[in-house]
Scaffold this active site. Sequence first.
Site, short mmCIF file in Angstrom:
data_model
loop_
_atom_site.label_atom_id
_atom_site.label_comp_id
_atom_site.label_asym_id
_atom_site.label_seq_id
_atom_site.Cartn_x
_atom_site.Cartn_y
_atom_site.Cartn_z
N LYS A 22 18.18 -73.81 20.97
CA LYS A 22 18.47 -74.81 22.01
C LYS A 22 17.28 -74.96 22.95
O LYS A 22 16.81 -76.06 23.21
CB LYS A 22 19.72 -74.38 22.81
CG LYS A 22 19.88 -75.10 24.13
CD LYS A 22 21.13 -74.70 24.84
CE LYS A 22 20.96 -73.82 26.05
NZ LYS A 22 20.23 -74.39 27.19
N ARG A 92 20.67 -80.11 33.36
CA ARG A 92 19.59 -79.80 34.28
C ARG A 92 18.22 -79.91 33.62
O ARG A 92 17.26 -80.40 34.20
CB ARG A 92 19.80 -78.37 34.78
CG ARG A 92 19.04 -78.05 36.01
CD ARG A 92 18.89 -76.58 36.18
NE ARG A 92 17.47 -76.26 36.08
CZ ARG A 92 16.63 -76.34 37.08
NH1 ARG A 92 17.06 -76.66 38.25
NH2 ARG A 92 15.36 -76.08 36.93
N CYS A 116 23.64 -75.14 40.11
CA CYS A 116 24.59 -75.00 39.02
C CYS A 116 25.29 -73.67 39.19
O CYS A 116 25.11 -73.00 40.20
CB CYS A 116 23.90 -75.10 37.68
SG CYS A 116 23.03 -73.63 37.25
N ARG A 121 18.53 -73.05 41.50
CA ARG A 121 17.63 -73.67 40.54
C ARG A 121 16.80 -74.83 41.11
O ARG A 121 16.93 -75.98 40.69
CB ARG A 121 18.40 -74.10 39.28
CG ARG A 121 19.13 -72.93 38.65
CD ARG A 121 19.75 -73.27 37.33
NE ARG A 121 18.83 -73.09 36.23
CZ ARG A 121 19.19 -73.15 34.96
NH1 ARG A 121 20.43 -73.41 34.64
NH2 ARG A 121 18.32 -72.97 34.00
N PRO A 122 15.93 -74.53 42.07
CA PRO A 122 15.05 -75.58 42.60
C PRO A 122 14.01 -76.02 41.58
O PRO A 122 13.85 -75.37 40.54
CB PRO A 122 14.38 -74.90 43.80
CG PRO A 122 14.44 -73.44 43.49
CD PRO A 122 15.65 -73.21 42.64
N ILE A 123 13.28 -77.11 41.89
CA ILE A 123 12.22 -77.56 40.97
C ILE A 123 10.87 -77.64 41.68
O ILE A 123 9.98 -78.37 41.26
CB ILE A 123 12.57 -78.90 40.28
CG1 ILE A 123 12.91 -79.98 41.33
CG2 ILE A 123 13.69 -78.76 39.28
CD1 ILE A 123 12.84 -81.38 40.75
N ASP A 124 10.75 -76.88 42.78
CA ASP A 124 9.51 -76.93 43.56
C ASP A 124 8.27 -76.59 42.71
O ASP A 124 7.21 -77.19 42.88
CB ASP A 124 9.61 -75.98 44.77
CG ASP A 124 9.98 -74.57 44.37
OD1 ASP A 124 10.90 -74.41 43.54
OD2 ASP A 124 9.35 -73.62 44.87
N LEU A 125 8.41 -75.65 41.78
CA LEU A 125 7.24 -75.25 40.99
C LEU A 125 6.81 -76.36 40.02
O LEU A 125 5.62 -76.55 39.77
CB LEU A 125 7.54 -73.96 40.21
CG LEU A 125 7.96 -72.75 41.06
CD1 LEU A 125 8.39 -71.58 40.18
CD2 LEU A 125 6.79 -72.32 41.95
N ASP A 304 19.55 -64.70 29.84
CA ASP A 304 20.58 -65.41 29.09
C ASP A 304 21.47 -64.48 28.27
O ASP A 304 22.52 -64.90 27.78
CB ASP A 304 19.95 -66.46 28.16
CG ASP A 304 19.48 -67.69 28.94
OD1 ASP A 304 19.82 -67.81 30.13
OD2 ASP A 304 18.78 -68.53 28.34
N ILE A 326 16.55 -62.70 37.69
CA ILE A 326 16.07 -64.08 37.52
C ILE A 326 16.91 -65.08 38.33
O ILE A 326 16.39 -65.88 39.07
CB ILE A 326 16.03 -64.49 36.03
CG1 ILE A 326 15.27 -63.46 35.20
CG2 ILE A 326 15.43 -65.89 35.87
CD1 ILE A 326 13.80 -63.31 35.50
C1 UD1 Z 1 15.00 -71.67 31.14
C2 UD1 Z 1 16.09 -71.66 30.10
C3 UD1 Z 1 17.29 -70.84 30.58
C4 UD1 Z 1 16.83 -69.45 30.99
C5 UD1 Z 1 15.67 -69.52 31.98
C6 UD1 Z 1 15.08 -68.16 32.30
C7 UD1 Z 1 15.81 -73.78 28.99
C8 UD1 Z 1 16.35 -75.13 28.71
N1 UD1 Z 1 16.50 -73.02 29.83
O1 UD1 Z 1 15.53 -72.30 32.30
O2 UD1 Z 1 18.22 -70.76 29.50
O3 UD1 Z 1 17.90 -68.78 31.61
O4 UD1 Z 1 14.61 -70.33 31.43
O5 UD1 Z 1 14.66 -67.51 31.15
O6 UD1 Z 1 14.81 -73.38 28.43
N2 UD1 Z 1 12.53 -71.48 39.92
C9 UD1 Z 1 12.12 -71.88 41.18
N3 UD1 Z 1 11.48 -73.07 41.28
C10 UD1 Z 1 11.21 -73.87 40.21
C11 UD1 Z 1 11.63 -73.45 38.93
C12 UD1 Z 1 12.29 -72.23 38.81
O7 UD1 Z 1 12.35 -71.19 42.17
O8 UD1 Z 1 10.60 -74.95 40.38
C13 UD1 Z 1 13.27 -70.19 39.78
C14 UD1 Z 1 14.68 -70.42 39.28
O9 UD1 Z 1 15.57 -70.77 40.33
C15 UD1 Z 1 14.99 -69.10 38.64
C16 UD1 Z 1 13.64 -68.66 38.06
O10 UD1 Z 1 12.67 -69.43 38.77
O11 UD1 Z 1 15.41 -68.18 39.64
C17 UD1 Z 1 13.51 -68.89 36.58
O12 UD1 Z 1 13.73 -70.23 36.27
P1 UD1 Z 1 13.02 -70.96 35.05
O13 UD1 Z 1 12.20 -69.99 34.27
O14 UD1 Z 1 12.36 -72.19 35.55
O15 UD1 Z 1 14.28 -71.37 34.17
P2 UD1 Z 1 14.56 -72.75 33.48
O16 UD1 Z 1 13.33 -73.32 32.89
O17 UD1 Z 1 15.38 -73.61 34.39
#
Ligand code: UD1
Length: 416
Positions: A22, A92, A116, A121-125, A304, A326
């Site tokens: 997936k 998402r 969620c 789960r922010p997207i700042d990065l 996961d 995480i």
């Molecule tokens: C992906 C996986 C998900 C898995 C996760 C961690 C997919 C579709 N999903 O999710 O199944 O659980 O990796 O292995 O591949 N964060 C920030 N800012 C950001 C982005 C992330 O603070 O801009 C934080 C998140 O809130 C979280 C951590 O970083 O606490 C890890 O997130 P991330 O690795 O980005 O997970 P996803 O890509 O969303």
Amino acid sequence: MSTYIINGGKKLEGEVKVSGSKNASLPILAACVLNNGITKLYNVPNIEDTKVMIEILKYLGCKVKKSNDKIIVDARKINKFEIPEELMRKMRSSVILAGALLGRIGKATFSYPGGCDIGARPIDLHLKAFENLGININKNTGYIICKCDKIEPNKINLDFPSVGATENAILASTLTSGTTVITNAAMEPEIVDLQEFLNKAGAKISGAGTNEITINGVANLKNVGYKIMPDRIEAGTLLCAGAITGGNITLKEVIPKNIAPVIEKLEECGCKIDIKKDEISLQAPKKLKATSIKTMPYPGFPTDLQAILASVLTVAKGTSIIVENIFENRYKYASELMRMGAKFTIEGRTAIIKGTRKLNGADVEATDLRGGAALLIAGLIAKGKTRINNIEYILRGYENIDIKLNMLGAKITKEV
Ligand code: UD1
């Protein structure tokens, strides 16, 4: 709302094939947008999340044909760059399309994916990486409007090795006229699969699987066929199902090294594991032993599989400790497992599980994808009947999981 009803207590035995990943399929489907041509993908799992991704691709103007696990995407006539809010809300990870749209047409508009059930789960990065690439971001309207005349290749250092931000940075940098280097990149196997796919289509990317990824921009991609890697989280889930039922199972079409940390933990629990090239066999002990886990970015123990291994540990002898590093809210499933007799104490990011002799069937609610799968695993060993409501969460990420478990001897029925 659909339901699984499980008659627990059946030992799992036999062989099962692991489906395509997936978390590799989603970014690779998004990457099809970069190809002003035709992409053929094989081994794509037939799950709700890939269906939503296909829906969005069609909305953007792609022609998509699907037969079984094969998907053909013709992205020559992309004519939109906004991702509608209702589709964004359904999944998402549709945020990953932003990087691909920016790479292809220099524009992407989308809404905040929002929180969620497992954390904020922010997207700042993701946005910071886009800004590094010279992309202008306007957040004033409730939508995120990203635009640029031209992507400016640059250095991107991620504050945290986010999987999605790494993928978005790769997608936005693939079609440029210079070199982008991502440091502190996520090292997950799905990122390696994305690199392999893009390189097969003509991109010049190296370093995926390490924390430094170099993207030498190319002018365009070419028509390509690619087989998606096996799903390591499904593989880990099936192994846990074998373990909790005292079973003896073999997984086919799996990449063992991708689930090394899970194999190690199941061995600590007393399971005997035999590894061949693309096969893993597990023989569970009479009585499982407690162990401890800390979730970490790859190659650490995957978040996961935290809930799913926790389910196994509820019936292991002794006390297990879990630390979830995480996501901040990934123990919602624990209160449902407690209705089945599991003994959890949760303090912040730590869960303490006291192994119990048996679980009892109960009516429980899935609250997220992996938490739902944890309930399914527990139901396999619980005495009597377990009803899991809201299995839509589970269907988002597991292809035919009930059918696969039934082939191994479980008794699961689905009520739609
Ligand atoms: C992906 C996986 C998900 C898995 C996760 C961690 C997919 C579709 N999903 O999710 O199944 O659980 O990796 O292995 O591949 N964060 C920030 N800012 C950001 C982005 C992330 O603070 O801009 C934080 C998140 O809130 C979280 C951590 O970083 O606490 C890890 O997130 P991330 O690795 O980005 O997970 P996803 O890509 O969303």
